[in-house]
Scaffold this motif. Structure first.
Motif, PDB file in Angstrom:
ATOM      1  N   MET A   1      21.296  21.598  10.723  1.00  0.00           N
ATOM      2  CA  MET A   1      20.575  20.536  10.947  1.00  0.00           C
ATOM      3  C   MET A   1      19.174  20.925  10.594  1.00  0.00           C
ATOM      4  N   LYS A   2      18.331  19.808  10.241  1.00  0.00           N
ATOM      5  CA  LYS A   2      17.177  19.946   9.763  1.00  0.00           C
ATOM      6  C   LYS A   2      16.250  20.066  10.703  1.00  0.00           C
ATOM      7  N   GLY A   3      15.090  20.400  10.254  1.00  0.00           N
ATOM      8  CA  GLY A   3      13.940  20.575  11.450  1.00  0.00           C
ATOM      9  C   GLY A   3      13.279  19.345  11.683  1.00  0.00           C
ATOM     10  N   ILE A   4      12.465  19.226  12.544  1.00  0.00           N
ATOM     11  CA  ILE A   4      11.681  18.167  12.952  1.00  0.00           C
ATOM     12  C   ILE A   4      10.799  17.589  11.984  1.00  0.00           C
ATOM     13  N   GLU A   5      10.709  16.564  11.672  1.00  0.00           N
ATOM     14  CA  GLU A   5       9.832  15.878  10.676  1.00  0.00           C
ATOM     15  C   GLU A   5       8.720  15.056  11.486  1.00  0.00           C
ATOM     16  N   VAL A   6       7.551  15.322  11.134  1.00  0.00           N
ATOM     17  CA  VAL A   6       6.417  14.856  11.915  1.00  0.00           C
ATOM     18  C   VAL A   6       5.466  14.145  10.873  1.00  0.00           C
ATOM     19  N   LYS A   7       5.298  12.937  10.892  1.00  0.00           N
ATOM     20  CA  LYS A   7       4.331  12.319  10.147  1.00  0.00           C
ATOM     21  C   LYS A   7       3.068  11.660  11.007  1.00  0.00           C
ATOM     22  N   THR A   8       1.836  11.229  10.349  1.00  0.00           N
ATOM     23  CA  THR A   8       0.684  10.701  11.074  1.00  0.00           C
ATOM     24  C   THR A   8       0.363   9.568  10.193  1.00  0.00           C
ATOM     25  N   PHE A   9      -0.228   8.450  10.634  1.00  0.00           N
ATOM     26  CA  PHE A   9      -0.808   7.205  10.262  1.00  0.00           C
ATOM     27  C   PHE A   9      -2.220   7.759   9.659  1.00  0.00           C
ATOM     28  N   ASP A  10      -2.870   8.939  10.038  1.00  0.00           N
ATOM     29  CA  ASP A  10      -4.177   9.253   9.721  1.00  0.00           C
ATOM     30  C   ASP A  10      -3.911   9.785   8.252  1.00  0.00           C
ATOM     31  N   LYS A  11      -2.811  10.024   7.888  1.00  0.00           N
ATOM     32  CA  LYS A  11      -2.123  10.451   6.495  1.00  0.00           C
ATOM     33  C   LYS A  11      -1.063   9.667   6.036  1.00  0.00           C
ATOM     34  N   PRO A  12      -1.120   8.484   5.841  1.00  0.00           N
ATOM     35  CA  PRO A  12       0.297   7.804   5.653  1.00  0.00           C
ATOM     36  C   PRO A  12       0.742   8.143   3.994  1.00  0.00           C
ATOM     37  N   ASP A  13       2.044   7.829   3.993  1.00  0.00           N
ATOM     38  CA  ASP A  13       2.772   8.180   2.756  1.00  0.00           C
ATOM     39  C   ASP A  13       2.118   7.017   1.638  1.00  0.00           C
ATOM     40  N   GLU A  14       1.891   5.739   2.214  1.00  0.00           N
ATOM     41  CA  GLU A  14       1.494   4.782   1.604  1.00  0.00           C
ATOM     42  C   GLU A  14       0.978   3.847   2.148  1.00  0.00           C
ATOM     43  N   THR A  15      -0.335   3.119   1.473  1.00  0.00           N
ATOM     44  CA  THR A  15      -1.195   1.868   2.065  1.00  0.00           C
ATOM     45  C   THR A  15      -1.135   0.714   1.270  1.00  0.00           C
ATOM     46  N   ARG A  16      -0.466  -0.183   1.657  1.00  0.00           N
ATOM     47  CA  ARG A  16      -0.576  -1.506   1.011  1.00  0.00           C
ATOM     48  C   ARG A  16      -1.309  -2.557   1.392  1.00  0.00           C
ATOM     49  N   PRO A  17      -2.334  -2.781   0.639  1.00  0.00           N
ATOM     50  CA  PRO A  17      -3.486  -3.847   0.822  1.00  0.00           C
ATOM     51  C   PRO A  17      -2.808  -5.304   0.710  1.00  0.00           C
ATOM     52  N   PHE A  18      -3.273  -6.092   1.571  1.00  0.00           N
ATOM     53  CA  PHE A  18      -2.791  -7.602   1.710  1.00  0.00           C
ATOM     54  C   PHE A  18      -3.854  -8.248   0.697  1.00  0.00           C
ATOM     55  N   GLU A  19      -3.607  -9.604   0.333  1.00  0.00           N
ATOM     56  CA  GLU A  19      -4.551 -10.410  -0.488  1.00  0.00           C
ATOM     57  C   GLU A  19      -5.764 -10.650   0.591  1.00  0.00           C
ATOM     58  N   GLY A  20      -6.482  -9.805   0.828  1.00  0.00           N
ATOM     59  CA  GLY A  20      -7.701  -9.875   1.717  1.00  0.00           C
ATOM     60  C   GLY A  20      -6.949  -9.797   3.190  1.00  0.00           C
ATOM     61  N   ASN A  21      -8.149  -9.694   4.125  1.00  0.00           N
ATOM     62  CA  ASN A  21      -7.731  -9.551   5.554  1.00  0.00           C
ATOM     63  C   ASN A  21      -6.505  -8.650   5.906  1.00  0.00           C
ATOM     64  N   GLY A  22      -6.739  -7.315   5.521  1.00  0.00           N
ATOM     65  CA  GLY A  22      -5.809  -6.283   6.085  1.00  0.00           C
ATOM     66  C   GLY A  22      -5.094  -5.609   5.036  1.00  0.00           C
ATOM     67  N   TYR A  23      -4.086  -4.695   5.885  1.00  0.00           N
ATOM     68  CA  TYR A  23      -3.434  -3.907   5.165  1.00  0.00           C
ATOM     69  C   TYR A  23      -2.263  -3.209   6.031  1.00  0.00           C
ATOM     70  N   ALA A  24      -1.347  -2.551   5.507  1.00  0.00           N
ATOM     71  CA  ALA A  24      -0.337  -1.862   6.185  1.00  0.00           C
ATOM     72  C   ALA A  24      -0.089  -0.509   5.595  1.00  0.00           C
ATOM     73  N   ASP A  25      -0.074   0.577   6.585  1.00  0.00           N
ATOM     74  CA  ASP A  25       0.093   1.723   6.353  1.00  0.00           C
ATOM     75  C   ASP A  25       1.611   2.341   6.641  1.00  0.00           C
ATOM     76  N   PHE A  26       2.244   2.838   5.737  1.00  0.00           N
ATOM     77  CA  PHE A  26       3.613   3.303   6.071  1.00  0.00           C
ATOM     78  C   PHE A  26       3.790   4.723   6.029  1.00  0.00           C
ATOM     79  N   VAL A  27       4.580   5.258   6.853  1.00  0.00           N
ATOM     80  CA  VAL A  27       5.102   6.611   6.997  1.00  0.00           C
ATOM     81  C   VAL A  27       6.723   6.765   7.154  1.00  0.00           C
TER      82      VAL A  27
END
Length: 120
Positions: A1-27
């Motif tokens: 069994m693998k260990g616990i994997e922890v991520k944070t939105f403070d350091k997302p794996d990717e950020t995708r901006p929208f065409e104006g008015n916002g964005y989405a962070d992905f972990v």
């Protein structure tokens, strides 16, 4: 069994901006993707994401938890639902959506979100 994997939105794996008015962070954790969308006032899928992905309506299945703000979902069949903080919603493909009011809507999405707002 693998260990616990922890991520944070403070350091997302990717950020995708929208065409104006916002964005989405992905972990990515445990082989799954979770997104935190920040949808600014005036955001609407058909204006801010459709230019990125194409199509007539959003074809992603969402499982969202609203943290802040409000969002109205417009289904292709004509039905509508407004989401508010603390609510969880399962939204099937075939919809448009818009922020309601002057406050940003912030929501976590645990659905089929890996390709959301990803340029073709």
């Amino acid at each position: 069994m693998k260990g616990i994997e922890v991520k944070t939105f403070d350091k997302p794996d990717e950020t995708r901006p929208f065409e104006g008015n916002g964005y989405a962070d992905f972990v990515m954790a445990g082989g799954r993707t979770v997104a935190r969308g920040t949808f600014e006032p005036g955001w609407r899928w058909s204006q801010n994401v459709k230019p990125i992905v194409g199509g007539d309506s959003c074809q992603v299945s969402h499982l969202v938890y609203v943290l802040e703000g409000r969002m109205r979902i417009h289904m292709n069949d004509g039905s509508e639902q407004e989401l508010t903080p603390g609510e969880v919603a399962a939204i099937p493909p075939g919809h448009d959506a818009e922020v309601v009011g002057s406050e940003a809507c912030v929501a976590l999405d645990f659905g089929e979100i890996a390709e959301y707002a990803k340029p073709k």
